[in-house]
Design a protein around this motif. Structure first.
Motif, PDB file in Angstrom:
ATOM      1  N   VAL A 145       0.935  -1.114  -0.047  1.00 56.22           N
ATOM      2  CA  VAL A 145       0.045   0.066   0.016  1.00 56.22           C
ATOM      3  C   VAL A 145       0.848   1.283   0.004  1.00 56.22           C
ATOM      4  O   VAL A 145       0.563   2.251  -0.620  1.00 56.22           O
ATOM      5  N   TRP A 146       1.927   1.215   0.716  1.00 53.98           N
ATOM      6  CA  TRP A 146       2.839   2.361   0.726  1.00 53.98           C
ATOM      7  C   TRP A 146       3.436   2.600  -0.548  1.00 53.98           C
ATOM      8  O   TRP A 146       3.552   3.951  -0.897  1.00 53.98           O
ATOM      9  N   GLY A 147       3.838   1.712  -1.205  1.00 54.18           N
ATOM     10  CA  GLY A 147       4.321   1.820  -2.722  1.00 54.18           C
ATOM     11  C   GLY A 147       3.380   2.550  -3.575  1.00 54.18           C
ATOM     12  O   GLY A 147       3.758   3.511  -4.246  1.00 54.18           O
ATOM     13  N   ILE A 148       2.181   1.940  -3.618  1.00 54.54           N
ATOM     14  CA  ILE A 148       1.180   2.507  -4.472  1.00 54.54           C
ATOM     15  C   ILE A 148       0.703   3.997  -4.052  1.00 54.54           C
ATOM     16  O   ILE A 148       0.891   4.778  -4.892  1.00 54.54           O
ATOM     17  N   ALA A 149       0.794   4.061  -2.686  1.00 51.93           N
ATOM     18  CA  ALA A 149       0.380   5.764  -2.114  1.00 51.93           C
ATOM     19  C   ALA A 149       1.649   6.494  -2.702  1.00 51.93           C
ATOM     20  O   ALA A 149       1.337   7.585  -2.932  1.00 51.93           O
ATOM     21  N   ALA A 150       2.882   6.300  -2.649  1.00 49.97           N
ATOM     22  CA  ALA A 150       3.955   7.057  -2.965  1.00 49.97           C
ATOM     23  C   ALA A 150       3.915   7.345  -4.352  1.00 49.97           C
ATOM     24  O   ALA A 150       4.493   8.337  -4.766  1.00 49.97           O
ATOM     25  N   ILE A 151       3.427   6.501  -5.266  1.00 51.30           N
ATOM     26  CA  ILE A 151       3.298   6.689  -6.716  1.00 51.30           C
ATOM     27  C   ILE A 151       2.152   7.590  -7.122  1.00 51.30           C
ATOM     28  O   ILE A 151       2.074   8.347  -7.848  1.00 51.30           O
ATOM     29  N   ILE A 152       0.885   7.160  -6.445  1.00 52.81           N
ATOM     30  CA  ILE A 152      -0.223   7.889  -6.827  1.00 52.81           C
ATOM     31  C   ILE A 152      -0.330   9.331  -6.408  1.00 52.81           C
ATOM     32  O   ILE A 152      -0.965  10.057  -6.760  1.00 52.81           O
ATOM     33  N   GLY A 153       0.091   9.372  -5.001  1.00 56.25           N
ATOM     34  CA  GLY A 153       0.018  10.640  -4.250  1.00 56.25           C
ATOM     35  C   GLY A 153       0.466  11.977  -4.531  1.00 56.25           C
ATOM     36  O   GLY A 153      -0.334  12.721  -4.786  1.00 56.25           O
ATOM     37  N   PRO A 154       1.691  11.891  -5.281  1.00 56.65           N
ATOM     38  CA  PRO A 154       1.945  13.125  -5.979  1.00 56.65           C
ATOM     39  C   PRO A 154       1.055  13.503  -7.298  1.00 56.65           C
ATOM     40  O   PRO A 154       0.925  14.495  -7.616  1.00 56.65           O
ATOM     41  N   LEU A 155       0.775  12.600  -7.964  1.00 62.17           N
ATOM     42  CA  LEU A 155       0.332  12.604  -9.261  1.00 62.17           C
ATOM     43  C   LEU A 155      -1.167  13.112  -9.025  1.00 62.17           C
ATOM     44  O   LEU A 155      -1.659  14.095  -9.751  1.00 62.17           O
ATOM     45  N   LEU A 298      11.479  16.629 -10.853  1.00 60.63           N
ATOM     46  CA  LEU A 298      10.625  15.419 -11.138  1.00 60.63           C
ATOM     47  C   LEU A 298      11.696  14.356 -11.415  1.00 60.63           C
ATOM     48  O   LEU A 298      11.522  13.198 -11.091  1.00 60.63           O
ATOM     49  N   GLN A 299      12.899  14.709 -11.897  1.00 62.86           N
ATOM     50  CA  GLN A 299      14.056  13.537 -11.825  1.00 62.86           C
ATOM     51  C   GLN A 299      14.325  13.027 -10.551  1.00 62.86           C
ATOM     52  O   GLN A 299      14.529  11.737 -10.244  1.00 62.86           O
ATOM     53  N   ALA A 300      14.343  13.947  -9.452  1.00 66.12           N
ATOM     54  CA  ALA A 300      14.713  13.516  -8.392  1.00 66.12           C
ATOM     55  C   ALA A 300      13.645  12.605  -7.608  1.00 66.12           C
ATOM     56  O   ALA A 300      13.880  11.767  -7.030  1.00 66.12           O
ATOM     57  N   GLY A 301      12.223  13.132  -7.942  1.00 64.91           N
ATOM     58  CA  GLY A 301      11.066  12.227  -7.610  1.00 64.91           C
ATOM     59  C   GLY A 301      11.121  10.905  -8.174  1.00 64.91           C
ATOM     60  O   GLY A 301      10.721  10.012  -7.432  1.00 64.91           O
ATOM     61  N   SER A 302      11.593  10.954  -9.468  1.00 64.96           N
ATOM     62  CA  SER A 302      11.672   9.475 -10.339  1.00 64.96           C
ATOM     63  C   SER A 302      12.513   8.687  -9.584  1.00 64.96           C
ATOM     64  O   SER A 302      12.282   7.362  -9.406  1.00 64.96           O
ATOM     65  N   ALA A 303      13.597   9.198  -9.304  1.00 64.63           N
ATOM     66  CA  ALA A 303      14.627   8.165  -8.624  1.00 64.63           C
ATOM     67  C   ALA A 303      14.211   7.641  -7.120  1.00 64.63           C
ATOM     68  O   ALA A 303      14.533   6.445  -6.788  1.00 64.63           O
ATOM     69  N   LEU A 304      13.574   8.584  -6.591  1.00 60.38           N
ATOM     70  CA  LEU A 304      13.166   8.268  -5.153  1.00 60.38           C
ATOM     71  C   LEU A 304      12.175   7.275  -5.234  1.00 60.38           C
ATOM     72  O   LEU A 304      11.918   6.381  -4.436  1.00 60.38           O
ATOM     73  N   LEU A 348      28.193   7.406  -6.251  1.00 61.72           N
ATOM     74  CA  LEU A 348      27.597   8.406  -7.087  1.00 61.72           C
ATOM     75  C   LEU A 348      28.889   9.553  -7.466  1.00 61.72           C
ATOM     76  O   LEU A 348      29.705   9.785  -6.438  1.00 61.72           O
ATOM     77  N   GLN A 349      28.803   9.996  -8.639  1.00 61.71           N
ATOM     78  CA  GLN A 349      29.788  11.081  -9.112  1.00 61.71           C
ATOM     79  C   GLN A 349      28.786  12.194  -9.418  1.00 61.71           C
ATOM     80  O   GLN A 349      27.770  12.144  -9.759  1.00 61.71           O
ATOM     81  N   ARG A 350      29.691  13.369  -9.719  1.00 66.91           N
ATOM     82  CA  ARG A 350      28.841  14.404 -10.386  1.00 66.91           C
ATOM     83  C   ARG A 350      28.287  14.179 -11.633  1.00 66.91           C
ATOM     84  O   ARG A 350      27.023  14.859 -11.972  1.00 66.91           O
ATOM     85  N   ASP A 351      28.745  13.417 -12.516  1.00 64.13           N
ATOM     86  CA  ASP A 351      28.200  13.003 -13.904  1.00 64.13           C
ATOM     87  C   ASP A 351      27.441  11.839 -14.017  1.00 64.13           C
ATOM     88  O   ASP A 351      27.210  11.146 -14.889  1.00 64.13           O
ATOM     89  N   SER A 352      27.193  11.063 -12.694  1.00 64.79           N
ATOM     90  CA  SER A 352      26.380   9.828 -12.668  1.00 64.79           C
ATOM     91  C   SER A 352      24.994  10.222 -13.261  1.00 64.79           C
ATOM     92  O   SER A 352      24.358  11.236 -13.058  1.00 64.79           O
ATOM     93  N   SER A 353      24.370   9.082 -13.820  1.00 66.26           N
ATOM     94  CA  SER A 353      23.304   9.000 -14.397  1.00 66.26           C
ATOM     95  C   SER A 353      21.919   9.095 -13.374  1.00 66.26           C
ATOM     96  O   SER A 353      22.158   8.404 -12.269  1.00 66.26           O
ATOM     97  N   LEU A 354      20.925   9.307 -14.068  1.00 60.11           N
ATOM     98  CA  LEU A 354      19.707   9.035 -13.110  1.00 60.11           C
ATOM     99  C   LEU A 354      19.401   7.730 -12.759  1.00 60.11           C
ATOM    100  O   LEU A 354      18.837   7.308 -11.745  1.00 60.11           O
ATOM    101  N   ILE A 355      19.897   7.011 -13.741  1.00 63.75           N
ATOM    102  CA  ILE A 355      19.866   5.394 -13.705  1.00 63.75           C
ATOM    103  C   ILE A 355      20.395   4.719 -12.367  1.00 63.75           C
ATOM    104  O   ILE A 355      20.148   3.979 -11.550  1.00 63.75           O
ATOM    105  N   HIS A 356      21.741   5.339 -12.419  1.00 67.09           N
ATOM    106  CA  HIS A 356      22.760   4.984 -11.164  1.00 67.09           C
ATOM    107  C   HIS A 356      21.981   5.145  -9.923  1.00 67.09           C
ATOM    108  O   HIS A 356      21.856   4.412  -8.847  1.00 67.09           O
TER     109      HIS A 356
END
Length: 484
Positions: A145-155, A298-304, A348-356
């Motif tokens: 439920v927490w995972g679903i809420a974390a995704i649905i809540g912001p949207l 948005l990128q920060a939220g996507s990683a989180l 993590l480095q300064r040029d690390s990707s969002l996937i990392h």
């Protein structure tokens, strides 16, 4: 009778669904409000009080969780759940009518008082109606439920404030809560204790003073300055008074059986560690992505969000794994994943990707989901019916307290490093995260600040890794057997 309630209850699936609805309502409240806060502030004003909208909710929730847990053991789960949920819904309705930030903070306090009942009691109710062997898998469903809420809540929050009044983000709780209460009123048996008991009012008083003082000192340390030491002193004094009172009380708030059980103590310690380690990613990974990597919110939220995806998946998996192996093996595997995930943050480095960053968050989420579910199930299976409510509540409270401690500790680590590395700069993190201030900086100055902020955040991740390592030590205290 009470010990074998799970064999007597019909419609268990509907009770589980009602519990999941209630938990979803409380879980989504955090993320949906965070998304709508800029719109609320624009209308109500009071930006200086912004932090209290969240702090007061956490404070009243944390203070009330252990008390509701004990009341559930003394008065019955059903009655206490209805009291807490009604208070939560009343607070939600009032929040929508707030005309300024002061009223909103007050009504959020009512919401928090109600939320303090929802989280522990939904888990306790489910534990009551399912046998020990079934709880491992079922608690995984609750965690999802927490995972679903974390995704649905912001949207959902963004969509509501864009098309409707911000008040609707609070009022959307009402139909969900009413449906949950109606279903539980219809199908949940009202099992009451066989003997009359009284709530330990003295212990409750000292507990409230202790927790309130400690959380105010931790959550508002930067705003209070040296005044936070006064609150810490008050927390220590009231904590000492609480321990002394509990030793003399005929019916203590925290029964002695809790402290005599190695499994229950270890479960609480494990959730304290999980809550603290979690803040290393929840609070500071977005800072890295936006400040160091120059990413968007948005990128920060996507990683989180990857952590929120990994958590319920691992929770569900841990239920099956416990049945095939043992509590100890599952907890140790989760601890290993938690350690591996926090270690990935150090790469993590300064040029690390969002996937990392997303991969690190996902691994941490799997570790937290696996360990937290194992700790919770082991505690519930070790606790007898008459103390299961307070034991479950103590697990929830330990994680909240750990989050507050982790926030304060890692914030202090970051500030200390920034003071050593950038003594001439005022709030360098804000400068590199704000697009306007970032563009106003000279190129060399900006690069130096990013380098030093990155180095400071690495030390925060080191602290998170050390805390995560403690989970492996605690996991060894889990029973080397399967749920039976």
């Amino acid at each position: 009778m009470t010990e074998n309630i799970q064999h007597q209850v019909a419609h268990r699936r509907w009770i589980l669904f009602a519990a999941m609805l209630a938990m979803f309502m409380a879980a989504i409240e955090v993320t949906i409000v965070a998304t709508a806060m800029p719109t609320i502030i624009a209308e109500l004003g009071g930006f200086s009080q912004f932090g209290w909208v969240f702090s007061i909710y956490l404070l009243t929730q944390a203070v009330s969780v252990p008390i509701y847990g004990r009341l559930a053991d003394l008065w019955g789960r059903k009655r206490v759940f209805f009291i807490g949920t009604s208070l939560f819904l009343l607070g939600s309705i009032l929040c929508g009518f707030a005309t300024n930030m002061g009223w909103l903070i007050l009504f959020r306090a009512f919401q928090g008082l109600g939320a303090g009942a929802i989280m522990p009691l939904t888990s306790t109710i489910v534990a009551d109606i399912y046998a020990p062997k079934e709880r491992a898998g079922i608690q995984g469903w609750l965690s999802s439920v927490w995972g679903i809420a974390a995704i649905i809540g912001p949207l959902t929050g963004a969509w509501i404030v864009q098309h409707f009044s911000w008040a609707l983000i609070f009022w959307v709780n009402v139909p969900i809560g009413i449906i949950s209460m109606v279903m539980l009123a219809r199908w949940l048996p009202d099992i009451k204790p066989q003997h009359q008991h009284r709530l330990d009012l003295g212990g409750s008083f000292w507990l409230m003073i202790c927790i309130s003082s400690l959380l105010v000192a931790l959550l508002q340390a930067e705003a209070l300055g040296y005044w936070s030491l006064l609150f810490l002193a008050l927390a220590l004094i009231s904590g000492y008074a609480l321990v002394r009172h509990e030793k003399q009380a005929k019916e203590p708030l925290f029964p002695l059986a809790i402290w005599r059980s190695r499994v229950i103590v270890a479960g609480n310690a494990g959730n304290l560690v999980i809550g603290a380690a979690m803040m290393g990613i929840s609070a500071f990974l977005p800072t890295w992505i936006q400040g160091v990597n120059g990413g968007t919110p948005l990128q920060a939220g996507s990683a989180l969000a990857m952590m929120s995806i990994g958590w319920p998946l691992a929770s569900t998996l841990s239920g099956r794994l416990m049945l095939r192996t043992s509590y100890r093996f599952t907890a140790q595997l989760g601890a290993l994943l938690l350690i591996a995930g926090t270690a990935l943050l150090l790469t993590l480095q300064r040029d690390s990707s969002l996937i990392h960053a997303g991969c690190a968050a996902f691994v941490i989420g799997t570790g937290m989901g696996m360990t937290s579910t194992t700790f919770l199930v082991s505690v519930q299976n070790s606790a007898e019916f008459h103390i299961r409510g307070i034991c479950t509540a103590s697990i929830m409270f330990s994680r909240m307290l750990g989050s507050a401690l982790g926030t304060a500790l890692m914030g202090a680590v970051l500030n200390y490093n920034l003071m050593l590395r950038l003594p001439e700069q005022y709030d360098p993190v804000q400068q590199i995260m704000s697009e306007g201030e970032r563009q106003a900086l000279q190129h060399e100055t900006l690069q130096q600040m990013i380098t030093q902020v990155a180095a400071s955040l690495h030390w925060v991740f080191v602290a998170s890794l050390l805390i995560a390592a403690l989970s492996m030590v605690i996991a060894r205290a889990m029973p080397p057997r399967r749920p039976e």
